[in-house]
Design a protein around this motif. Structure first.
Motif, short mmCIF file in Angstrom:
data_model
loop_
_atom_site.label_atom_id
_atom_site.label_comp_id
_atom_site.label_asym_id
_atom_site.label_seq_id
_atom_site.Cartn_x
_atom_site.Cartn_y
_atom_site.Cartn_z
N ALA A 120 -5.02 31.90 -13.64
CA ALA A 120 -6.07 31.04 -13.04
C ALA A 120 -7.27 30.89 -14.12
O ALA A 120 -7.66 29.91 -14.31
N GLN A 121 -7.50 32.01 -14.89
CA GLN A 121 -8.57 31.75 -15.93
C GLN A 121 -7.93 31.06 -17.09
O GLN A 121 -8.72 30.39 -17.68
N VAL A 134 -1.01 27.67 -6.85
CA VAL A 134 -2.13 28.87 -6.30
C VAL A 134 -3.49 28.30 -6.60
O VAL A 134 -3.81 27.62 -7.62
N LEU A 135 -4.31 28.42 -5.33
CA LEU A 135 -5.52 27.70 -5.24
C LEU A 135 -6.64 28.91 -5.53
O LEU A 135 -6.72 29.95 -4.70
N SER A 136 -7.43 29.06 -6.57
CA SER A 136 -8.27 30.02 -6.88
C SER A 136 -9.76 29.79 -6.70
O SER A 136 -10.58 30.53 -7.31
N THR A 137 -10.15 28.80 -5.96
CA THR A 137 -11.59 28.64 -5.68
C THR A 137 -11.76 28.36 -4.16
O THR A 137 -10.69 27.50 -3.52
N SER A 138 -12.75 28.46 -3.68
CA SER A 138 -13.08 28.37 -2.28
C SER A 138 -13.01 26.90 -2.05
O SER A 138 -12.73 26.33 -0.94
N GLU A 139 -13.42 25.98 -3.06
CA GLU A 139 -13.44 24.50 -2.86
C GLU A 139 -12.22 24.09 -2.73
O GLU A 139 -11.90 23.23 -1.88
N PHE A 181 -3.37 26.09 -10.35
CA PHE A 181 -2.08 26.26 -11.25
C PHE A 181 -0.72 26.31 -10.49
O PHE A 181 -0.70 26.40 -9.09
N SER A 182 0.26 26.00 -11.26
CA SER A 182 1.65 25.90 -10.48
C SER A 182 2.45 26.67 -11.16
O SER A 182 2.58 26.67 -12.36
N ALA A 205 0.62 -1.20 0.08
CA ALA A 205 0.01 0.02 -0.02
C ALA A 205 0.88 1.28 0.01
O ALA A 205 0.59 2.30 -0.99
N VAL A 206 1.98 1.30 0.83
CA VAL A 206 2.84 2.45 0.93
C VAL A 206 3.58 2.56 -0.51
O VAL A 206 3.61 3.79 -1.03
N VAL A 207 4.13 1.65 -1.18
CA VAL A 207 4.52 1.77 -2.35
C VAL A 207 3.63 2.23 -3.36
O VAL A 207 4.08 3.26 -4.10
N PHE A 208 2.41 1.56 -3.38
CA PHE A 208 1.40 2.11 -4.25
C PHE A 208 1.16 3.33 -4.21
O PHE A 208 1.11 4.13 -5.03
N TYR A 209 1.08 3.87 -2.80
CA TYR A 209 0.43 5.17 -2.55
C TYR A 209 1.50 6.30 -3.22
O TYR A 209 1.54 7.18 -3.57
N THR A 210 2.82 5.70 -2.61
CA THR A 210 3.92 6.79 -2.93
C THR A 210 4.25 6.83 -4.52
O THR A 210 4.47 8.11 -4.99
N LYS A 211 4.15 5.63 -5.27
CA LYS A 211 4.26 5.75 -6.64
C LYS A 211 3.33 6.60 -7.25
O LYS A 211 3.42 7.48 -8.00
N GLY A 212 1.96 6.16 -6.75
CA GLY A 212 0.83 7.08 -7.21
C GLY A 212 0.85 8.40 -7.20
O GLY A 212 0.63 9.32 -8.04
N THR A 213 1.65 8.74 -5.90
CA THR A 213 1.95 10.34 -5.70
C THR A 213 2.67 10.92 -6.66
O THR A 213 2.65 11.88 -7.18
N ARG A 214 3.79 10.21 -6.91
CA ARG A 214 4.99 10.58 -7.62
C ARG A 214 4.50 10.46 -9.05
O ARG A 214 4.87 11.61 -9.71
N ARG A 215 3.58 9.47 -9.45
CA ARG A 215 3.01 9.47 -10.73
C ARG A 215 2.46 10.53 -11.25
O ARG A 215 2.15 11.34 -12.27
N ALA A 216 1.53 11.07 -10.40
CA ALA A 216 0.53 12.50 -10.54
C ALA A 216 1.22 13.44 -11.17
O ALA A 216 2.19 13.91 -10.80
N PRO A 217 0.77 14.02 -12.12
CA PRO A 217 1.39 15.35 -12.77
C PRO A 217 1.22 16.49 -12.10
O PRO A 217 0.30 16.50 -10.92
N LEU A 218 2.13 17.52 -11.95
CA LEU A 218 2.04 18.83 -11.31
C LEU A 218 0.64 19.51 -12.02
O LEU A 218 0.45 19.34 -13.12
N PRO A 219 0.21 20.55 -11.28
CA PRO A 219 -0.92 21.29 -11.86
C PRO A 219 -0.29 22.03 -13.06
O PRO A 219 0.66 22.25 -13.14
N PRO A 220 -1.20 22.40 -13.96
CA PRO A 220 -0.76 22.93 -15.16
C PRO A 220 -0.28 24.35 -14.69
O PRO A 220 -0.69 25.07 -13.62
#
Ligand code: HEM
Length: 567
Positions: A61-62, A79-84, A68-69, A19-34
């Motif tokens: 943001a628009q 940078v987070l541009s919505t309250s959600e 975005f990153s 689970a740890v390996v999967f989670y860590t890899k999953g985290t690493r595999r995710a792309p950065l925000p555009p």
């Protein structure tokens, strides 16, 4: 099939590791925000004005979406541009996002790591926060109401005497928002700073002109908001530069020099207060009460920085000094900025102003001043204040948070160590949530029937505005700030016909454009630059009441052992 306890234990370990390996890899595999493309090493550093980033952040943001990153050197900024998004990360996942970004120059060097607002989420911060909450929480902050009432009466008198001084005289703003002593801005600043000084040190700011203390407080605050802006120093963006020798690192000497400068002022306030306490002449502020409790615990002498390691976690002298600084800084400039923006927006929207005066006339009349009890019966005024805070949040980007672990949000990786900014400005300009967002429309918040609540409450999604930030780092001074804004602004509407300057040739009103970012200062706190306003009492009766009130308050100061006003 029988399974032994050992086999079960091995199975559990294998599953956990997988689970740890999967989670860590999953985290690493995710792309950065555009986000916008940067250049090697420096990233997006030269693509926008780092001292005033919020207009460009809104554009990005628009273009790139609500998350975005960008990169400033090696510093990753999300940078987070919505309250959600801000809500999910800063509130729901607050365990990961409750550190504030600690700028190397502003925090390590200038503040010797003692300034609360830049502290990571740490034991030291928890100690400071607990102490601060002890004076600023919903209950204790009510004890300041008497001081707010009295100081506000002094402010009214100062505005009465000011009249049209800032219209007839030609005032020029100094560097870093330095305000001329006789400008009406100084009157409002005196109110907010005197309140904070009384809260913390039990002493007032009883003079505006020829009072270097008042103006120095603002000079220091302005310096700090500039020094700590992400991107202001290359070494903040490229931590590797911290290894350079002194000769190649001019910011090091500069930061230390600023620390000495700060300690010359703030350190002296603390030392004077401590001496007064030891001589038994100490007044009743937070610092004196703290020193007294510490002495009772047998720790009269506790020099140095940080807190004791025991369970009690007593703050040492330097941490107390900087806790006091944090309260004074956080509570002065922010609240006065809200007042300057309110006056500007009301003058720019005469219909809204007229309606606020009519409401005040009907509810309060002219034989007494408004008080907090009137709040629920002044829904239009409250709506105007909220709309001001939406249109001109004093800190458009809040105070940057930091990710303490790798995390994934909406499929995007938020790497550990990233600076995470809740873009209050962009949230407030969301056309879905606030149709026609650049227009000043108090009717968005007008609620004549319901009980008025301000910006608090557990339902963070449905707040009217986000000026106080989020989660565990939510502004500690919210209660005091809202009480000040109400009392100051309601009495301003009650007591005065305030007016803008007009062109002597054409008779046209001269006011800075609220939709032009150049109307506001740079830095963490974004205040209107000085503009002239005249203050005329609404009637002779109002003027007499203000004058009488000023005289009465001098007796209050005397009986409280506080300095009387010198004008
Ligand atoms: C209109 C007035 C004010 C505004 C707009 C404002 C805004 C903010 C914001 C945006 C934060 C950071 C929140 C976050 O990290 O998410 C903050 C923190 C803070 N504010 Fe305020 N504030 C105001 C008035 C005050 C007052 C009057 C006081 C003190 C009497 C105060 C004391 C503090 C303190 C001590 C913190 C640091 C909290 C921490 O680091 O844990 N503020 N404020």
């Amino acid at each position: 099939m029988a399974v032994s306890t050992n086999e079960l234990a091995i199975l559990a370990i294998v599953l956990l590791v997988t689970a740890v390996v999967f989670y860590t890899k999953g985290t690493r595999r995710a792309p950065l925000p555009p986000g916008p493309r940067g250049i090697p090493f420096l990233g997006n550093l030269f693509q926008f004005n780092v001292m005033r980033p919020y207009p460009q952040y809104l554009k990005w943001a628009q273009k790139y979406g609500p998350v975005f990153s960008i990169k400033l050197g090696s510093q990753r900024i999300i940078v987070l541009s919505t309250s959600e998004a801000a809500d999910e990360l800063f509130v729901t996942r607050s365990k990961l996002y409750s550190s504030h970004e600690s700028p190397h120059v502003g925090f390590d060097l200038v503040s010797d790591q003692q300034r609360m607002v830049f502290m990571p989420y740490s034991r030291e911060w928890k100690i400071v926060r607990k102490n601060v909450h002890g004076i600023l929480g919903p209950g204790p902050s009510k004890q300041m109401r008497k001081m707010q009432d009295l100081e506000c009466r002094i402010m009214l008198h100062d505005l009465l005497c000011h009249g049209d001084t800032s219209i007839v005289e030609d005032f020029v703003e100094g560097p870093h928002g330095k305000v001329p002593e006789r400008h009406w801005f100084s009157i409002i600043r005196r109110y907010t700073t005197s309140l904070m000084m009384t809260l913390v040190y039990g002493r007032r700011i009883h003079r505006i002109v020829d009072n270097p203390e008042l103006h120095q407080v603002y000079e220091m605050m302005s310096n700090m908001t500039h020094v700590s802006q992400p991107g202001r120093y290359l070494v903040d963006a490229l931590p590797i530069l911290r290894w350079l020798p002194d000769i190649m690192a001019p910011w090091r000497a500069e930061g230390k020099r600023m620390h000495e400068w700060e300690m010359g002022f703030w350190g002296k306030l603390f030392a004077d207060s401590r001496t007064a306490f030891l001589n038994g002449t100490g007044l009743n502020g937070f610092v004196q009460s703290y020193l007294s409790a510490r002495a009772e615990a047998g720790l009269e002498d506790l020099p140095g920085k940080g807190a004791t390691e025991d369970g009690a976690g007593w703050m040492r002298d330097k941490l107390i000094t900087y806790t006091a600084v944090s309260i004074i800084e956080a509570g002065s400039d922010t609240t006065s900025t809200a007042v300057f923006s309110f006056v500007l927006l009301m003058l720019s929207n005469p219909d809204a102003l007229r309606r606020a005066k009519e409401e005040m006339g009907a509810v309060v009349g002219s034989s007494r001043m408004p008080d907090w009890e009137d709040e629920d019966r002044l829904p239009w005024l409250t709506a105007c204040i909220k709309e001001t805070l939406r249109c001109a949040p004093p800190l458009p980007l809040g105070i940057p948070h930091k990710a303490d672990e790798d995390d994934v949000y909406n499929g995007y990786l938020i790497p550990k160590g990233s600076t995470v900014i809740g873009n209050i400005w962009a949230i407030h300009m969301d056309p879905v949530r606030y149709p026609d967002p650049t227009a000043f429309k108090p009717e968005r918040f007008y609620n004549p029937d319901g009980k008025l609540n301000w910006a608090s409450g557990p339902d963070t999604h449905n707040r009217d505005h986000y000026i106080f930030g989020w989660g565990r780092r939510f502004c500690s001074g919210k209660y005091l700030a809202e009480a000040s804004m109400f009392i100051v602004l309601s009495r301003l509407i009650w007591g005065f016909d305030f007016y803008a300057a007009s062109d002597p040739q054409t008779g046209k009103v001269k006011l800075p454009d609220v939709n032009d970012v150049d109307t506001f200062t740079d830095g963490l706190v974004t205040a209107p630059k000085i503009y002239p306003v005249g203050f005329k009492p609404r009637s002779e009766k109002h003027a007499e009441m203000i004058k009488a009130s000023y005289r009465d308050v001098q007796n209050d100061w005397q009986s409280m052992g506080l300095a009387g006003d010198e004008r």
